[in-house]
Structure formats: structure tokens, C-alpha cells
Design a protein around this motif. Structure first.
Motif, PDB file in Angstrom:
ATOM      1  N   THR A 184      76.804  13.974  96.311  1.00  0.00           N
ATOM      2  CA  THR A 184      76.661  12.630  96.873  1.00  0.00           C
ATOM      3  C   THR A 184      76.355  12.746  98.359  1.00  0.00           C
ATOM      4  O   THR A 184      76.995  13.526  99.061  1.00  0.00           O
ATOM      5  CB  THR A 184      77.961  11.832  96.651  1.00  0.00           C
ATOM      6  N   VAL A 185      75.388  11.983  98.798  1.00  0.00           N
ATOM      7  CA  VAL A 185      75.076  11.940 100.231  1.00  0.00           C
ATOM      8  C   VAL A 185      75.451  10.541 100.723  1.00  0.00           C
ATOM      9  O   VAL A 185      74.971   9.541 100.206  1.00  0.00           O
ATOM     10  CB  VAL A 185      73.576  12.234 100.479  1.00  0.00           C
ATOM     11  N   VAL A 186      76.365  10.509 101.688  1.00  0.00           N
ATOM     12  CA  VAL A 186      76.832   9.233 102.233  1.00  0.00           C
ATOM     13  C   VAL A 186      76.008   8.926 103.479  1.00  0.00           C
ATOM     14  O   VAL A 186      75.966   9.734 104.411  1.00  0.00           O
ATOM     15  CB  VAL A 186      78.337   9.323 102.587  1.00  0.00           C
ATOM     16  N   LYS A 187      75.348   7.775 103.461  1.00  0.00           N
ATOM     17  CA  LYS A 187      74.490   7.440 104.611  1.00  0.00           C
ATOM     18  C   LYS A 187      75.176   6.408 105.488  1.00  0.00           C
ATOM     19  O   LYS A 187      75.697   5.422 104.987  1.00  0.00           O
ATOM     20  CB  LYS A 187      73.161   6.892 104.115  1.00  0.00           C
ATOM     21  N   VAL A 188      75.179   6.693 106.788  1.00  0.00           N
ATOM     22  CA  VAL A 188      75.773   5.742 107.704  1.00  0.00           C
ATOM     23  C   VAL A 188      74.958   5.726 108.993  1.00  0.00           C
ATOM     24  O   VAL A 188      74.813   6.763 109.650  1.00  0.00           O
ATOM     25  CB  VAL A 188      77.277   6.036 107.951  1.00  0.00           C
ATOM     26  N   ASN A 189      74.403   4.581 109.291  1.00  0.00           N
ATOM     27  CA  ASN A 189      73.593   4.383 110.516  1.00  0.00           C
ATOM     28  C   ASN A 189      72.646   5.542 110.804  1.00  0.00           C
ATOM     29  O   ASN A 189      72.659   6.106 111.902  1.00  0.00           O
ATOM     30  CB  ASN A 189      74.505   4.203 111.743  1.00  0.00           C
ATOM     31  N   VAL A 231      72.755   8.587 109.734  1.00  0.00           N
ATOM     32  CA  VAL A 231      73.328   9.927 109.559  1.00  0.00           C
ATOM     33  C   VAL A 231      73.581  10.135 108.063  1.00  0.00           C
ATOM     34  O   VAL A 231      74.184   9.277 107.406  1.00  0.00           O
ATOM     35  CB  VAL A 231      74.668  10.076 110.332  1.00  0.00           C
ATOM     36  N   SER A 232      73.093  11.274 107.533  1.00  0.00           N
ATOM     37  CA  SER A 232      73.323  11.579 106.114  1.00  0.00           C
ATOM     38  C   SER A 232      74.423  12.616 106.009  1.00  0.00           C
ATOM     39  O   SER A 232      74.275  13.737 106.505  1.00  0.00           O
ATOM     40  CB  SER A 232      72.053  12.126 105.471  1.00  0.00           C
ATOM     41  N   ILE A 233      75.502  12.252 105.337  1.00  0.00           N
ATOM     42  CA  ILE A 233      76.666  13.133 105.236  1.00  0.00           C
ATOM     43  C   ILE A 233      76.717  13.708 103.823  1.00  0.00           C
ATOM     44  O   ILE A 233      76.802  12.968 102.847  1.00  0.00           O
ATOM     45  CB  ILE A 233      77.954  12.337 105.551  1.00  0.00           C
ATOM     46  N   GLY A 234      76.656  15.044 103.741  1.00  0.00           N
ATOM     47  CA  GLY A 234      76.688  15.681 102.423  1.00  0.00           C
ATOM     48  C   GLY A 234      75.346  16.286 102.039  1.00  0.00           C
ATOM     49  O   GLY A 234      75.208  16.818 100.947  1.00  0.00           O
ATOM     50  N   GLY A 235      74.377  16.233 102.928  1.00  0.00           N
ATOM     51  CA  GLY A 235      73.063  16.837 102.669  1.00  0.00           C
ATOM     52  C   GLY A 235      72.955  18.195 103.363  1.00  0.00           C
ATOM     53  O   GLY A 235      73.958  18.810 103.711  1.00  0.00           O
ATOM     54  N   GLU A 258      81.621   3.670  96.678  1.00  0.00           N
ATOM     55  CA  GLU A 258      81.166   5.010  96.271  1.00  0.00           C
ATOM     56  C   GLU A 258      81.025   5.964  97.437  1.00  0.00           C
ATOM     57  O   GLU A 258      80.703   7.124  97.252  1.00  0.00           O
ATOM     58  CB  GLU A 258      79.805   4.889  95.566  1.00  0.00           C
ATOM     59  N   ARG A 259      81.230   5.452  98.661  1.00  0.00           N
ATOM     60  CA  ARG A 259      80.969   6.298  99.830  1.00  0.00           C
ATOM     61  C   ARG A 259      82.264   6.899 100.382  1.00  0.00           C
ATOM     62  O   ARG A 259      82.845   6.422 101.346  1.00  0.00           O
ATOM     63  CB  ARG A 259      80.227   5.499 100.888  1.00  0.00           C
ATOM     64  N   VAL A 260      82.708   7.953  99.701  1.00  0.00           N
ATOM     65  CA  VAL A 260      83.959   8.612 100.096  1.00  0.00           C
ATOM     66  C   VAL A 260      83.656  10.029 100.570  1.00  0.00           C
ATOM     67  O   VAL A 260      82.889  10.749  99.941  1.00  0.00           O
ATOM     68  CB  VAL A 260      84.950   8.661  98.909  1.00  0.00           C
ATOM     69  N   ILE A 261      84.264  10.405 101.692  1.00  0.00           N
ATOM     70  CA  ILE A 261      84.138  11.764 102.229  1.00  0.00           C
ATOM     71  C   ILE A 261      85.546  12.361 102.194  1.00  0.00           C
ATOM     72  O   ILE A 261      86.492  11.762 102.726  1.00  0.00           O
ATOM     73  CB  ILE A 261      83.636  11.713 103.695  1.00  0.00           C
ATOM     74  N   LEU A 273      81.604  14.731  95.893  1.00  0.00           N
ATOM     75  CA  LEU A 273      81.747  14.053  97.186  1.00  0.00           C
ATOM     76  C   LEU A 273      81.614  15.047  98.344  1.00  0.00           C
ATOM     77  O   LEU A 273      81.970  16.220  98.197  1.00  0.00           O
ATOM     78  CB  LEU A 273      83.119  13.364  97.249  1.00  0.00           C
ATOM     79  N   PRO A 274      81.135  14.594  99.495  1.00  0.00           N
ATOM     80  CA  PRO A 274      81.064  15.481 100.656  1.00  0.00           C
ATOM     81  C   PRO A 274      82.461  15.955 101.073  1.00  0.00           C
ATOM     82  O   PRO A 274      83.443  15.214 100.924  1.00  0.00           O
ATOM     83  CB  PRO A 274      80.468  14.600 101.761  1.00  0.00           C
ATOM     84  N   VAL A 275      82.526  17.183 101.577  1.00  0.00           N
ATOM     85  CA  VAL A 275      83.818  17.765 101.974  1.00  0.00           C
ATOM     86  C   VAL A 275      83.785  18.120 103.463  1.00  0.00           C
ATOM     87  O   VAL A 275      82.912  18.867 103.903  1.00  0.00           O
ATOM     88  CB  VAL A 275      84.131  19.020 101.134  1.00  0.00           C
ATOM     89  N   PHE A 276      84.738  17.584 104.194  1.00  0.00           N
ATOM     90  CA  PHE A 276      84.867  17.861 105.630  1.00  0.00           C
ATOM     91  C   PHE A 276      86.107  18.704 105.885  1.00  0.00           C
ATOM     92  O   PHE A 276      87.016  18.765 105.055  1.00  0.00           O
ATOM     93  CB  PHE A 276      84.995  16.534 106.401  1.00  0.00           C
ATOM     94  N   VAL A 277      86.116  19.306 107.069  1.00  0.00           N
ATOM     95  CA  VAL A 277      87.304  20.048 107.508  1.00  0.00           C
ATOM     96  C   VAL A 277      87.668  19.572 108.910  1.00  0.00           C
ATOM     97  O   VAL A 277      86.800  19.346 109.745  1.00  0.00           O
ATOM     98  CB  VAL A 277      87.038  21.571 107.482  1.00  0.00           C
TER      99      VAL A 277
END
Ligand code: PEP
Ligand code: MN
Length: 337
Positions: free
Chosen positions: A81-86, A88-92, A230-233, A264-268
Motif C-alpha cells: 500500500t502506498v499512502v499519499k499525502v500532499n 508525498v508517497s509513503i510506502g513506495g 485505508e491509509r495506515v502507516i 501497510l507501510p512500515v516506519f521506524v
């Protein structure tokens, strides 16, 4: 169970299958992909006979999901899943770095931090306006004034903002300002809050509780997803162990494991994960090498004066070095920064 519709399935066929699922007393979650539609069947605990569904027009196949988390699972959605915000693509392919102070303390402090992280290549500005502190006597944040300052910093830098929401009642106010809602470690089990952010249409950065298992984190994500967002990181930020030299024990294996179990995208968060600024850079490199989609890092113009988490906050020049040293690691694992 999920029902994978054929590539050429018609709207009527999709609606028919969804109606049949509802007749069986199950919830329906329709996910319309670029190529095909997938219907998530949210069971009611009773076994479902897949055969009749499998035979319906437009259905390609049905796949049982045996794990307790369904919508969050990789089986439900094999692609990342790629979460798009303003913008910025998160998860790509692009690694995303969120950076800024632990708490918004003043206009001057925030704008200085925001400019510094922007110049160094951060993609999102972080800053807490409501701080869930362990002690009631510690700085609790500037509240709405902090949110206003974050919005001003976004206007100045163009960076979207991520900020924590600690109470469902405050959600409308926080949503007015925030681009990404942060649910903190202390609130990962706050089901009323998970429900509320699930109904809001803002991306959610969901941090692992300090005493939570991976499955509990994914079940918390399931709450948000099942309420329509659906936009969960996901964010690994360390768990509590017997080790005392670090504030928490960052679970690096959570990164590839979460990527395996979930789409889902994974952050640290290496700042809260270690509690020590000296460890933030090496742990950031490890996180990226392990496959993290991004990092959330605390940066303060004057960490020695910080009202919260100074010991783990990087000065802007150290953050710049971190970003530089992160680039070759990102490239080595096929990411850009
Ligand atoms: C924070 O990001 O400042 C924070 C409070 O993090 P956590 O919820 O992970 O402790
Ligand atoms: Mn902090």
C-alpha cells in the motif's frame, strides 16, 4: 476470506457478490484496485462455505485468511500500500523521512527546526501539540496553539505535518490542522481513538505500544482499517525489556516481519526506540537496511533546552549528517532518498 473478482468483472457482478456475502451475515469490504476488485469478507466467527461464492459470476477465486487481522494482512492485499499525502508517497520506492521536535515549544523553536529539516531533505514535519507524558508534571504541549504553529510551519516550508491526537474528542480540532494523525504508543490500545481515526479520512501513523506484540499492533491497525480508513502507516518505536541502557529495545525484526505479514507501510522511530541521540543514526541505517519505508526522527535546534526528549533529539547538523549517511544504505536496498 477474500474474494478476488475477475479482471473484467462488471459492477453488477461485484454488487451481487457483495449482497450475497451480506446475506450470509458477514461484513463486506470492497477494495477497487487498478486491475481488479477484491471483496473482503469480514466473518462473524462461523465457518463460511466458499464453494457457492466461488461459483458466482465474475469471481476468479476465494482465498481464506486465517490470521485474526484481515484487512491489514498481506493475503488481503498482496501489493504494498502506498499512502499519499500532499504529494508525498509513503510506502513506495522513495524512502520518507519525518523529522522535527518532539514537542512544539515556541514559534521560534518550531520554525527553526522546520527550516532545518526541510533544507536537509526531510519530507514531513513532526511536532507534538498534545503530549501524553508519563508524568502529569511534565510539559503537556501547547495544545491548539501548537497546532496553529505547525500549520504556519507547513505554510513556510511546504512540508505536510504529522502530529499526535490523544483523545477522540479532540480529533475534529487536530484534523483541522494535521495532514497525518499520529496515534502514540500509549494509545495503541485506545479503541475509541482507533475507531475515531478510522472514521476520519486522514492518514494515520500508528505506533506500536511499548508492551504490545506485533499481532496486537496489526489488530490495532485492523480497527482503523475496518472503520473505513485505508491509509495506515505502522511504526516500530521500541518495546520495554529488561535492558536499561536504552529507553526501549528497538525490535528491528519487526520491520521485515511486518512487511511479510502486512501490505501497510512500515516506519521506524529510532529516537524513542533508543532514547539516545548517539544511537539514532546507526539504528536509522539498520532500519533502512531491514526494509523500513521511512523514519520518524526527533530534531531540535537546541536539544539541551528541550522541554521533552532532549536526550534523544538530534541537532540540525547531526540530522544532516544522518541523511547523508543514509543515502548509500537506501541505494543498497533499492530505495531513493
Ligand atoms: C512522540 O512521538 O513524541 C511520542 C510520544 O512517541 P511514542 O508514542 O512512541 O512514545
Ligand atoms: Mn518524543
Amino acid at each position: 476470506m477474500i474474494i478476488v473478482m475477475k479482471q473484467n468483472a462488471t459492477r453488477a457482478q461485484i454488487a451481487n457478490v457483495a449482497a450475497r456475502v451480506e446475506q450470509l451475515g458477514c461484513g463486506v469490504h470492497i477494495s477497487t484496485g487498478e486491475e481488479r476488485t477484491i471483496i473482503g469478507v469480514i466473518g462473524n466467527g462461523r465457518p463460511i462455505d466458499r464453494e457457492p461464492l466461488q461459483r458466482m459470476d465474475g469471481v476468479e477465486r476465494t482465498v481464506p485468511i486465517l490470521r485474526p487481522f484481515k484487512l491489514a494482512s498481506r493475503d488481503f492485499c498482496p501489493q504494498d500500500t502506498v499512502v499519499k499525502v500532499n504529494g508525498v508517497s509513503i510506502g513506495g520506492k522513495q524512502l520518507v523521512v519525518m523529522a522535527g521536535p518532539c514537542a512544539v515549544e515556541s514559534r521560534e523553536q518550531l520554525l527553526e527546526a522546520a527550516q532545518a529539516v526541510k533544507e536537509t531533505g526531510a519530507h514531513v514535519l513532526r511536532g507534538g501539540a498534545f503530549k501524553p507524558r508519563t508524568s502529569p508534571y511534565s510539559f503537556q504541549g501547547l495544545g491548539e496553539e501548537g497546532l496553529r504553529l505547525l500549520a504556519e510551519a507547513r505554510d513556510e516550508t511546504g512540508l505536510p505535518i504529522v502530529t499526535e491526537v490523544i483523545d477522540p474528542q479532540m480529533l475534529p480540532m487536530v484534523t483541522t490542522y494535521a495532514d497525518i494523525l499520529q496515534v502514540g504508543a500509549r494509545n495503541m490500545h485506545n479503541y475509541a481513538l482507533l475507531h475515531a481515526v478510522g472514521e476520519s479520512q486522514r492518514p494515520v501513523l500508528l505506533k506500536r505500544g511499548m508492551m504490545s506484540t506485533i499481532e496486537e499492533l496489526l489488530m490495532a491497525a485492523e480497527y482503523v482499517l475496518s472503520h473505513g480508513n485505508e491509509r495506515v502507516i505502522l511504526c516500530e518505536r521500541g518495546i520495554r525489556t529488561f535492558e536499561k541502557y536504552t529507553r526501549n529495545t528497538l525490535d528491528i525484526s519487526a520491520v521485515p516481519l511486518l512487511k511479510q505479514l502486512s501490505h501497510l507501510p512500515v516506519f521506524v522511530d529510532p529516537s524513542h526506540g533508543t532514547g539516545k541521540w548517539e544511537l539514532v543514526e546507526p539504528v536509522s541505517r539498520a532500519a533502512v537496511a531491514a526494509g523500513a519505508d521511512g523514519l520518524i526522527i526527533e530534531v531540535h535546534p537546541h536539544p539541551e533546552e528541550a522541554l521533552s526528549d532532549g536526550a534523544q533529539s538530534l541537532k540540525p547538523d547531526r540530522f544532516a549528517t544522518l541523511m547523508e549517511n543514509l543515502r548509500p544504505v537506501a541505494e543498497a536496498v533499492g530505495r531513493t532518498l
